[in-house]
Write a protein that holds these residues in place. Structure first.
Motif, PDB file in Angstrom:
ATOM      1  N   UNK A 161       0.789  -1.222   0.000  1.00 21.98           N
ATOM      2  CA  UNK A 161       0.000   0.000   0.000  1.00 21.98           C
ATOM      3  C   UNK A 161       0.821   1.271   0.000  1.00 21.98           C
ATOM      4  N   UNK A 162       2.150   1.136   0.001  1.00 24.99           N
ATOM      5  CA  UNK A 162       3.036   2.300  -0.043  1.00 24.99           C
ATOM      6  C   UNK A 162       3.910   2.222  -1.292  1.00 24.99           C
ATOM      7  N   UNK A 163       4.694   3.270  -1.499  1.00 26.49           N
ATOM      8  CA  UNK A 163       5.611   3.305  -2.647  1.00 26.49           C
ATOM      9  C   UNK A 163       6.965   2.711  -2.313  1.00 26.49           C
ATOM     10  N   UNK A 164       7.085   2.153  -1.098  1.00 24.26           N
ATOM     11  CA  UNK A 164       8.389   1.700  -0.627  1.00 24.26           C
ATOM     12  C   UNK A 164       8.337   0.222  -0.236  1.00 24.26           C
ATOM     13  N   UNK A 165       9.129  -0.625  -0.898  1.00 17.48           N
ATOM     14  CA  UNK A 165       9.124  -2.052  -0.567  1.00 17.48           C
ATOM     15  C   UNK A 165       9.729  -2.318   0.805  1.00 17.48           C
ATOM     16  N   UNK A 166       9.373  -3.460   1.384  1.00 15.12           N
ATOM     17  CA  UNK A 166       9.909  -3.866   2.677  1.00 15.12           C
ATOM     18  C   UNK A 166      11.286  -4.492   2.462  1.00 15.12           C
TER      19      UNK A 166
ATOM     20  N   UNK B 134      15.856  -3.206   2.503  1.00 14.22           N
ATOM     21  CA  UNK B 134      16.794  -2.140   2.823  1.00 14.22           C
ATOM     22  C   UNK B 134      16.679  -1.006   1.813  1.00 14.22           C
ATOM     23  N   UNK B 135      16.516  -1.364   0.534  1.00  7.94           N
ATOM     24  CA  UNK B 135      16.407  -0.346  -0.492  1.00  7.94           C
ATOM     25  C   UNK B 135      15.177   0.535  -0.278  1.00  7.94           C
ATOM     26  N   UNK B 136      14.072  -0.112   0.141  1.00  5.04           N
ATOM     27  CA  UNK B 136      12.861   0.657   0.403  1.00  5.04           C
ATOM     28  C   UNK B 136      13.013   1.583   1.588  1.00  5.04           C
ATOM     29  N   UNK B 137      13.679   1.104   2.635  1.00  2.42           N
ATOM     30  CA  UNK B 137      13.923   1.937   3.820  1.00  2.42           C
ATOM     31  C   UNK B 137      14.776   3.142   3.452  1.00  2.42           C
ATOM     32  N   UNK B 138      15.865   2.906   2.707  1.00  5.59           N
ATOM     33  CA  UNK B 138      16.762   4.000   2.319  1.00  5.59           C
ATOM     34  C   UNK B 138      16.010   5.023   1.481  1.00  5.59           C
ATOM     35  N   UNK B 139      15.208   4.549   0.528  1.00  4.53           N
ATOM     36  CA  UNK B 139      14.464   5.472  -0.325  1.00  4.53           C
ATOM     37  C   UNK B 139      13.504   6.333   0.485  1.00  4.53           C
ATOM     38  N   UNK B 140      12.832   5.697   1.470  1.00  3.15           N
ATOM     39  CA  UNK B 140      11.913   6.473   2.301  1.00  3.15           C
ATOM     40  C   UNK B 140      12.683   7.542   3.086  1.00  3.15           C
ATOM     41  N   UNK B 141      13.805   7.171   3.677  1.00  7.18           N
ATOM     42  CA  UNK B 141      14.574   8.127   4.466  1.00  7.18           C
ATOM     43  C   UNK B 141      15.054   9.300   3.616  1.00  7.18           C
ATOM     44  N   UNK B 142      15.459   9.017   2.384  1.00  9.07           N
ATOM     45  CA  UNK B 142      15.931  10.096   1.510  1.00  9.07           C
ATOM     46  C   UNK B 142      14.781  10.985   1.047  1.00  9.07           C
ATOM     47  N   UNK B 143      13.608  10.386   0.848  1.00  4.13           N
ATOM     48  CA  UNK B 143      12.446  11.166   0.407  1.00  4.13           C
ATOM     49  C   UNK B 143      11.825  11.973   1.541  1.00  4.13           C
ATOM     50  N   UNK B 144      12.159  11.633   2.792  1.00  7.56           N
ATOM     51  CA  UNK B 144      11.586  12.323   3.952  1.00  7.56           C
ATOM     52  C   UNK B 144      12.710  12.754   4.900  1.00  7.56           C
ATOM     53  N   UNK B 145      13.549  13.693   4.468  1.00  5.91           N
ATOM     54  CA  UNK B 145      14.718  14.086   5.273  1.00  5.91           C
ATOM     55  C   UNK B 145      14.356  14.649   6.644  1.00  5.91           C
ATOM     56  N   UNK B 146      13.203  15.267   6.768  1.00 10.00           N
ATOM     57  CA  UNK B 146      12.822  15.838   8.063  1.00 10.00           C
ATOM     58  C   UNK B 146      12.537  14.751   9.098  1.00 10.00           C
ATOM     59  N   UNK B 147      12.146  13.560   8.632  1.00 12.01           N
ATOM     60  CA  UNK B 147      11.831  12.461   9.539  1.00 12.01           C
ATOM     61  C   UNK B 147      12.988  11.487   9.712  1.00 12.01           C
TER      62      UNK B 147
END
Length: 278
Positions: A143-148, A150-163
């Motif tokens: 249901x998200x744009x990020x797979x479960x 390591x690559x998905x985690x890294x992508x989420x962190x880069x797309x949400x720098x404030x978090x």
């Protein structure tokens, strides 16, 4: 067969990230060596009858009381100033975070030189798997744009720098490094781990050095491995972390590795008979 033999296998690799020995613009994320004040001891409030097993890691505060060691957020805020050497400087805090999780890696400087970092120790804080927390919060996975992965985690962190910092700080564990030379990263046995051969295991269930026969739903993992390493997240019977070497292919395989199946630990003949006789 340990217990029911049902195994869960993840993967790790030796990352190579931008970094160098000296601080410079663009290289300002410290990789620390072992602190001088990190020791083992028992908290004063621990009753003597509960003081069993290995003493916990911590430090003595200004009053002389034994307390837990600094967590990730405190270390990032400068708690190690004057207490631990900075042995290198990385360019990216997210990349260094995942190098810590792998336990070793390489720093490549702009001039092409490479510094190899090996595991020296840990701050004694518990390891928190970000993937599990982020999946529970609905940040990654179905249901998200990020797979479960390591690559998905890294992508989420880069797309949400404030978090990103707050999420990474959920893992209070911090790894300290030492510079190593020689043939590959060292495992817990003090010998280099090998891709497609070495696995990390929990020595409470699998003796280090033992061969492990793995049969799971990822065919690239099937076969004979050797328990040569341990890991903060590798706990319990039939829990293994397979090593895939260095480079982008290793990163891709290890980062997406999540396999389930069966495992058998191979022991010298007569071992079980001796154990059952005790």
């Amino acid at each position: 067969r340990i217990g029911d033999g049902k195994s869960f296998v993840t993967g790790y690799y030796e990352p190579e990230i931008p970094g160098q020995r000296s601080q410079a613009p663009g290289f300002d994320v410290p990789a620390y060596g072992m602190p001088t004040d990190l020791v083992r001891g028992w908290p004063e409030e621990t009753p003597p009858e509960q003081r069993t097993g290995r003493m916990p890691l911590g430090r003595y505060d200004e009053s002389g009381k034994f307390v837990p060691y600094f967590n990730r957020a405190e270390i990032e805020a400068g708690a190690l100033a004057g207490k631990a050497p900075v042995i290198a400087w990385a360019a990216d805090p997210i990349e260094l975070f995942f190098l810590e999780i792998q336990g070793s890696g390489r720093l490549r400087a702009p001039d092409g030189s490479v510094m190899q970092l090996g595991y020296a120790g840990q701050n004694g804080r518990g390891y928190t798997a970000l993937g599990q927390v982020m999946k529970q919060r609905g940040l990654i996975g179905e249901g998200t744009a990020y797979p479960t992965s390591m690559q998905g985690i890294v992508r989420y962190l880069r797309d949400h720098p404030a978090e990103a910092k707050g999420i990474m700080d959920l893992n209070e564990s911090w790894v300290f490094f030492t510079e190593i030379t020689g043939d590959g990263p060292l495992g817990s046995l003090g010998v280099p781990v090998r891709p497609r051969t070495s696995v990390a295991a929990d020595p409470a269930f699998v003796p280090l050095g033992a061969p492990v026969l793995i049969d799971v739903d990822r065919p690239e993992v099937d076969g004979l491995w050797v328990a040569q390493d341990v890991g903060g997240a590798i706990k319990g019977a039939n829990r293994f972390d397979s090593f895939w070497g260095a480079g982008e292919q290793a990163r891709a395989v290890a980062g997406g590795m999540s396999a389930r199946g069966q495992a058998v630990v191979l022991l010298p003949k007569g071992t079980l008979a001796r154990l059952n006789a005790q």
